[in-house]
Design a protein around this motif. Structure first.
Motif, PDB file in Angstrom:
ATOM      1  N   GLN A   1       0.850  -1.173   0.000  1.00 36.22           N
ATOM      2  CA  GLN A   1       0.000   0.000   0.000  1.00 36.22           C
ATOM      3  C   GLN A   1       0.892   1.231   0.000  1.00 36.22           C
ATOM      4  OE1 GLN A   1      -2.652   0.292   3.339  1.00 36.22           O
ATOM      5  NE2 GLN A   1      -4.030   1.611   2.191  1.00 36.22           N
ATOM      6  N   PHE A   2       0.494   2.214  -0.802  1.00 40.94           N
ATOM      7  CA  PHE A   2       1.284   3.429  -0.951  1.00 40.94           C
ATOM      8  C   PHE A   2       0.355   4.609  -0.813  1.00 40.94           C
ATOM      9  CE2 PHE A   2       3.228   6.669  -3.824  1.00 40.94           C
ATOM     10  CZ  PHE A   2       4.380   6.894  -3.084  1.00 40.94           C
ATOM     11  N   GLU A   3       0.693   5.557   0.045  1.00 30.64           N
ATOM     12  CA  GLU A   3      -0.169   6.701   0.323  1.00 30.64           C
ATOM     13  C   GLU A   3       0.164   7.922  -0.516  1.00 30.64           C
ATOM     14  OE1 GLU A   3      -2.851   6.650   2.256  1.00 30.64           O
ATOM     15  OE2 GLU A   3      -2.466   4.545   2.736  1.00 30.64           O
ATOM     16  N   GLY A   4       1.311   7.914  -1.188  1.00 24.81           N
ATOM     17  CA  GLY A   4       1.736   9.087  -1.941  1.00 24.81           C
ATOM     18  C   GLY A   4       1.237   9.055  -3.376  1.00 24.81           C
ATOM     19  N   LEU A   5       1.816   9.896  -4.177  1.00 31.00           N
ATOM     20  CA  LEU A   5       1.489   9.998  -5.587  1.00 31.00           C
ATOM     21  C   LEU A   5       2.590   9.323  -6.385  1.00 31.00           C
ATOM     22  CD1 LEU A   5      -0.168  11.253  -7.948  1.00 31.00           C
ATOM     23  CD2 LEU A   5       1.325  13.248  -7.738  1.00 31.00           C
ATOM     24  N   ALA A   6       2.234   8.410  -7.248  1.00 32.90           N
ATOM     25  CA  ALA A   6       3.197   7.746  -8.123  1.00 32.90           C
ATOM     26  C   ALA A   6       2.780   7.977  -9.572  1.00 32.90           C
ATOM     27  CB  ALA A   6       3.248   6.254  -7.831  1.00 32.90           C
ATOM     28  N   VAL A   7       3.741   8.340 -10.399  1.00 29.32           N
ATOM     29  CA  VAL A   7       3.489   8.522 -11.823  1.00 29.32           C
ATOM     30  C   VAL A   7       4.312   7.477 -12.550  1.00 29.32           C
ATOM     31  CG1 VAL A   7       3.680  10.084 -13.781  1.00 29.32           C
ATOM     32  CG2 VAL A   7       3.108  10.989 -11.521  1.00 29.32           C
TER      33      VAL A   7
ATOM     34  N   ARG B   1      -5.580  -2.537 -13.682  1.00 27.00           N
ATOM     35  CA  ARG B   1      -6.862  -2.345 -12.981  1.00 27.00           C
ATOM     36  C   ARG B   1      -6.675  -1.705 -11.614  1.00 27.00           C
ATOM     37  NH1 ARG B   1      -7.935  -7.522 -15.027  1.00 27.00           N
ATOM     38  NH2 ARG B   1      -7.530  -8.463 -12.993  1.00 27.00           N
ATOM     39  N   ARG B   2      -5.510  -1.836 -11.041  1.00 26.49           N
ATOM     40  CA  ARG B   2      -5.249  -1.270  -9.713  1.00 26.49           C
ATOM     41  C   ARG B   2      -4.839   0.203  -9.772  1.00 26.49           C
ATOM     42  NH1 ARG B   2      -4.545  -6.558  -9.567  1.00 26.49           N
ATOM     43  NH2 ARG B   2      -4.980  -7.732  -7.665  1.00 26.49           N
ATOM     44  N   LEU B   3      -4.636   0.716 -10.956  1.00 29.14           N
ATOM     45  CA  LEU B   3      -4.270   2.122 -11.107  1.00 29.14           C
ATOM     46  C   LEU B   3      -5.532   2.970 -11.134  1.00 29.14           C
ATOM     47  CD1 LEU B   3      -1.539   1.750 -13.877  1.00 29.14           C
ATOM     48  CD2 LEU B   3      -1.203   1.918 -11.404  1.00 29.14           C
ATOM     49  N   GLU B   4      -5.498   4.081 -10.433  1.00 31.77           N
ATOM     50  CA  GLU B   4      -6.683   4.934 -10.371  1.00 31.77           C
ATOM     51  C   GLU B   4      -6.923   5.678 -11.687  1.00 31.77           C
ATOM     52  OE1 GLU B   4      -8.607   8.293  -7.437  1.00 31.77           O
ATOM     53  OE2 GLU B   4      -7.004   6.994  -6.721  1.00 31.77           O
ATOM     54  N   PHE B   5      -5.866   6.169 -12.296  1.00 30.62           N
ATOM     55  CA  PHE B   5      -5.991   6.890 -13.560  1.00 30.62           C
ATOM     56  C   PHE B   5      -4.985   6.334 -14.554  1.00 30.62           C
ATOM     57  CE2 PHE B   5      -7.099  10.035 -10.282  1.00 30.62           C
ATOM     58  CZ  PHE B   5      -8.379  10.371 -10.701  1.00 30.62           C
ATOM     59  N   VAL B   6      -5.418   6.160 -15.780  1.00 31.53           N
ATOM     60  CA  VAL B   6      -4.533   5.773 -16.877  1.00 31.53           C
ATOM     61  C   VAL B   6      -4.780   6.777 -18.012  1.00 31.53           C
ATOM     62  CG1 VAL B   6      -3.957   4.010 -18.573  1.00 31.53           C
ATOM     63  CG2 VAL B   6      -4.587   3.329 -16.240  1.00 31.53           C
ATOM     64  N   ILE B   7      -3.734   7.463 -18.390  1.00 26.97           N
ATOM     65  CA  ILE B   7      -3.857   8.492 -19.424  1.00 26.97           C
ATOM     66  C   ILE B   7      -3.001   8.088 -20.613  1.00 26.97           C
ATOM     67  CG2 ILE B   7      -3.501  10.923 -19.984  1.00 26.97           C
ATOM     68  CD1 ILE B   7      -3.713  11.453 -16.929  1.00 26.97           C
ATOM     69  N   ASP B   8      -3.608   8.000 -21.775  1.00 27.79           N
ATOM     70  CA  ASP B   8      -2.880   7.692 -23.002  1.00 27.79           C
ATOM     71  C   ASP B   8      -2.499   8.982 -23.703  1.00 27.79           C
ATOM     72  OD1 ASP B   8      -3.012   4.846 -22.894  1.00 27.79           O
ATOM     73  OD2 ASP B   8      -5.106   4.937 -23.540  1.00 27.79           O
ATOM     74  N   PHE B   9      -1.279   9.034 -24.175  1.00 32.82           N
ATOM     75  CA  PHE B   9      -0.799  10.179 -24.943  1.00 32.82           C
ATOM     76  C   PHE B   9      -0.487   9.700 -26.351  1.00 32.82           C
ATOM     77  CE2 PHE B   9       0.151  11.389 -20.597  1.00 32.82           C
ATOM     78  CZ  PHE B   9      -0.249  12.713 -20.572  1.00 32.82           C
TER      79      PHE B   9
END
Length: 120
Positions: free
Chosen positions: A1-7, A22-30
């Motif tokens: 578990q990680f409480e910070g922000l990971a990119v 599926r465990r990622l909150e946001f997925v952004i395609d460029f």
């Protein structure tokens, strides 16, 4: 578990396990940059006072080589070093040599040299 922000970033999304995605909150395609965006990237990665030879046409490079920003940055820096070693302004030949190296590093087929350019 990680409480910070990971990119996380990758250009090989197909190699990531779907269960992990599926465990990622946001997925952004460029999308890869188009010709105009590549031109802007070339301009961005070359200092305003960089000595360029008369035969340099950044629009031509942006049009001929569909590459991403990191490749453009690497090629711009490499072309600068090549020109510095030759003690001349950066010319078309330096850019094409640097771009060809970037294609080779990525294991991609090089699209070729611009019309009229003779390379050794």
């Amino acid at each position: 578990q990680f409480e910070g922000l990971a990119v996380l970033a990758t250009n090989l999304r197909q190699n990531i396990d779907p269960a992990f995605i599926r465990r990622l909150e946001f997925v952004i395609d460029f999308e890869e940059p188009d010709r105009e965006e590549r031109l802007a990237l070339w301009n961005c990665h070359l200092p305003k006072d960089v000595p360029l030879a008369q035969d340099v046409n950044l629009y031509e490079l942006a049009n001929l080589y569909p590459v991403v920003g990191g490749v453009i940055r690497n090629a711009a820096v490499a072309a600068g070093f090549l020109a510095a070693a030759d003690r001349v302004p950066i010319d078309r030949r330096h850019f094409v040599h640097a771009i060809r190296r970037e294609y080779a590093k990525a294991g991609r087929s090089f699209p070729g040299v611009p019309i009229g350019l003779i390379v050794q």
